[in-house]
Structure formats: C-alpha cells, structure tokens
Design a protein around this motif. Structure first.
Motif, short mmCIF file in Angstrom:
data_model
loop_
_atom_site.label_atom_id
_atom_site.label_comp_id
_atom_site.label_asym_id
_atom_site.label_seq_id
_atom_site.Cartn_x
_atom_site.Cartn_y
_atom_site.Cartn_z
N LEU A 20 -2.94 4.62 -6.50
CA LEU A 20 -3.47 3.30 -6.80
C LEU A 20 -2.59 2.57 -7.81
CD1 LEU A 20 -7.28 4.16 -6.96
CD2 LEU A 20 -6.13 2.80 -5.21
N GLU A 21 -2.08 3.30 -8.81
CA GLU A 21 -1.15 2.69 -9.77
C GLU A 21 0.13 2.24 -9.06
OE1 GLU A 21 -0.23 4.77 -13.33
OE2 GLU A 21 -2.22 4.47 -14.20
N SER A 54 0.82 -1.19 0.00
CA SER A 54 0.00 0.00 0.00
C SER A 54 0.86 1.24 0.00
CB SER A 54 -0.90 0.01 1.24
OG SER A 54 -0.13 -0.07 2.41
N SER A 60 0.33 1.17 -6.04
CA SER A 60 0.00 -0.06 -5.32
C SER A 60 0.00 -1.25 -6.28
CB SER A 60 -1.37 0.08 -4.66
OG SER A 60 -1.69 -1.08 -3.92
N ALA A 61 -0.57 -1.06 -7.48
CA ALA A 61 -0.56 -2.13 -8.49
C ALA A 61 0.87 -2.46 -8.90
CB ALA A 61 -1.39 -1.72 -9.70
N VAL A 107 -5.13 -1.05 -11.84
CA VAL A 107 -6.10 -0.42 -10.95
C VAL A 107 -7.46 -1.03 -11.24
CG1 VAL A 107 -7.17 1.73 -10.20
CG2 VAL A 107 -4.74 1.70 -10.84
N THR A 108 -7.83 -1.99 -10.43
CA THR A 108 -9.07 -2.75 -10.61
C THR A 108 -10.13 -2.26 -9.62
OG1 THR A 108 -8.46 -4.39 -8.97
CG2 THR A 108 -7.68 -4.77 -11.23
N GLY A 140 -5.13 -6.10 -7.10
CA GLY A 140 -4.89 -5.53 -8.41
C GLY A 140 -4.59 -6.55 -9.50
N LEU A 150 -9.06 -3.26 -6.20
CA LEU A 150 -8.00 -2.43 -5.64
C LEU A 150 -8.59 -1.11 -5.12
CD1 LEU A 150 -4.91 -2.25 -5.20
CD2 LEU A 150 -4.78 -1.05 -7.38
N ARG A 151 -9.51 -0.53 -5.88
CA ARG A 151 -10.15 0.71 -5.42
C ARG A 151 -10.91 0.47 -4.11
NH1 ARG A 151 -9.90 4.63 -9.27
NH2 ARG A 151 -9.56 3.95 -11.43
N TYR A 154 -8.55 0.25 -1.03
CA TYR A 154 -7.96 1.50 -0.58
C TYR A 154 -9.00 2.61 -0.72
CZ TYR A 154 -3.72 -1.21 -0.82
OH TYR A 154 -2.79 -2.19 -0.64
N GLU A 161 -5.42 8.38 -8.30
CA GLU A 161 -5.10 7.39 -9.33
C GLU A 161 -3.62 7.03 -9.33
OE1 GLU A 161 -6.80 4.94 -12.37
OE2 GLU A 161 -7.67 6.28 -10.87
#
Length: 208
Positions: A91-92, A42, A94-95, A75-76, A139, A79-80, A83, A88
C-alpha cells in the motif's frame, strides 16, 4: 504517519537551505486532472476492489485552508478500500507511485528542471494530515503548513538511465490527461522505472 511528497531536484535544492518544504515548491501539484488512471499506480500483488473508492473522513476535525496545505500521498482509508489485497508495504508503494506521478506533473510545468522524478518520504504528525482522495488518487492527502527538513526520512529519485523516458513522459502528460493512447504509453514508459532510495543524509548530494 509516513507521507510521500512530490518534488523536483530544483525544489530539493531550495528546501535544504530553507530548512523546509513549502507551498511554493508544489505550485502545480493541486491541478491533478480527474482523468488520471490509477491502473499503473497499483503494486503487482494488489488487486483493486473498486475503481472509485469511497471518500474518507478527514484526519483533522478543523482542516486548514487549502492555501496553507501541501499535497502528499499516504496509506489512507480510500487507498485501503481501493486495494482489497496487499500488505502495508504494498500500500505504501502504491502511495509512492501516486506521488511519483504528481512529481511528473511538476516536471511538466517546469521544462527547465532536470527530468528526474523526486518523492520525499516524511514522517508527519497525523494531526497535520487530512484525507483528500480524488479520481485516480485514493492516497492523496493534504498536509497543514510547511514540512521541516528534520521530518524527511528519505528521498526516492529517478536514476540517470530514466531521464529520456521521464522527459518524454513529462512532455506527453497533457495529451495523456486528455486520453491520447500514445501519450499514455509514453507516461507508462516513465512509470516503468523504479525510483532509487536515498537516505536523508544523502539529500545534499542530490541537490548539487
């Protein structure tokens, strides 16, 4: 859509002349264990809303056989959901971190490979991507077929000072999967290193 594909330096050296990233370059990625912990994946400012994100609907109504699909991270919806906060870019990140852990798994399966994690960022048509979240991997996605080199936007690769920690993490990964705290600490040591960014034009130099 942007998809992060786990790889290694030997796999990168093969895909450039081949013109594509294929299934043989990810032989062991699909064996990700349920015990993998999402905590280290994360970004600092993203707070998890749930330890077990709900499964998301696939992007494709008619997914191909798993034998024809590559593992990636993006970013699925899951995943959203995992978190609640984070933009964005976070989140990217994290992926990307999930993909880096999958690259470490490839290194653990190939001790002869240089111990540097490799993640390839590709812009893939959404219809070729379907969601496949798993425990600790919200993700995770599957990509239908091989990915042409022309779709690669960049690579994220460990710098040389990370080599010792990445080697130790790859060796410790099986024990970390089994819950060994010392081994988990070794894996965290690798994940403390940021991956360096390389433009797609620089990929041949990385493969040398």
């Amino acid at each position: 859509m942007r998809v992060f594909l786990p790889s290694t330096l030997p796999a990168l050296a093969k895909l450039l002349p081949a013109g594509q990233l294929g299934l043989a370059d990810q032989a062991t990625v699909g064996a990700s264990p349920a015990s993998a912990s999402p905590a280290s994946a994360s970004p600092a400012s993203a707070s998890p809303a749930s330890a077990s994100p709900a499964s998301a609907s696939p992007a494709s109504a008619s997914p191909a056989s798993a034998d024809d699909e590559l593992c990636g991270y993006a970013v699925t919806p899951a995943l959203r959901e995992a978190y609640a906060s984070g933009d964005e870019e976070e989140l990217e990140y994290s992926a990307l971190t999930e993909a880096a852990r999958a690259s470490l798994r490839l290194l653990a399966a190939d001790p002869a490979a240089p111990p540097r994690r490799v993640v390839l960022a590709a812009d893939i048509p959404a219809e070729q991507v379907r969601w496949d979240p798993g425990p600790g991997e919200p993700g995770r996605v599957l990509v239908t077929g091989a990915v042409p080199v022309r779709l690669l936007a960049a690579a994220h690769v460990d710098e040389l000072e990370a080599v010792a920690d990445v080697r130790a993490a790859a060796e410790a990964l099986p024990a970390a999967d089994a819950g060994d705290e010392d081994a988990e600490f070794a894996v965290d040591g690798a994940e403390g290193h940021e991956l360096a960014w390389y433009a797609s034009q620089e990929l041949p130099y990385l493969a040398e």
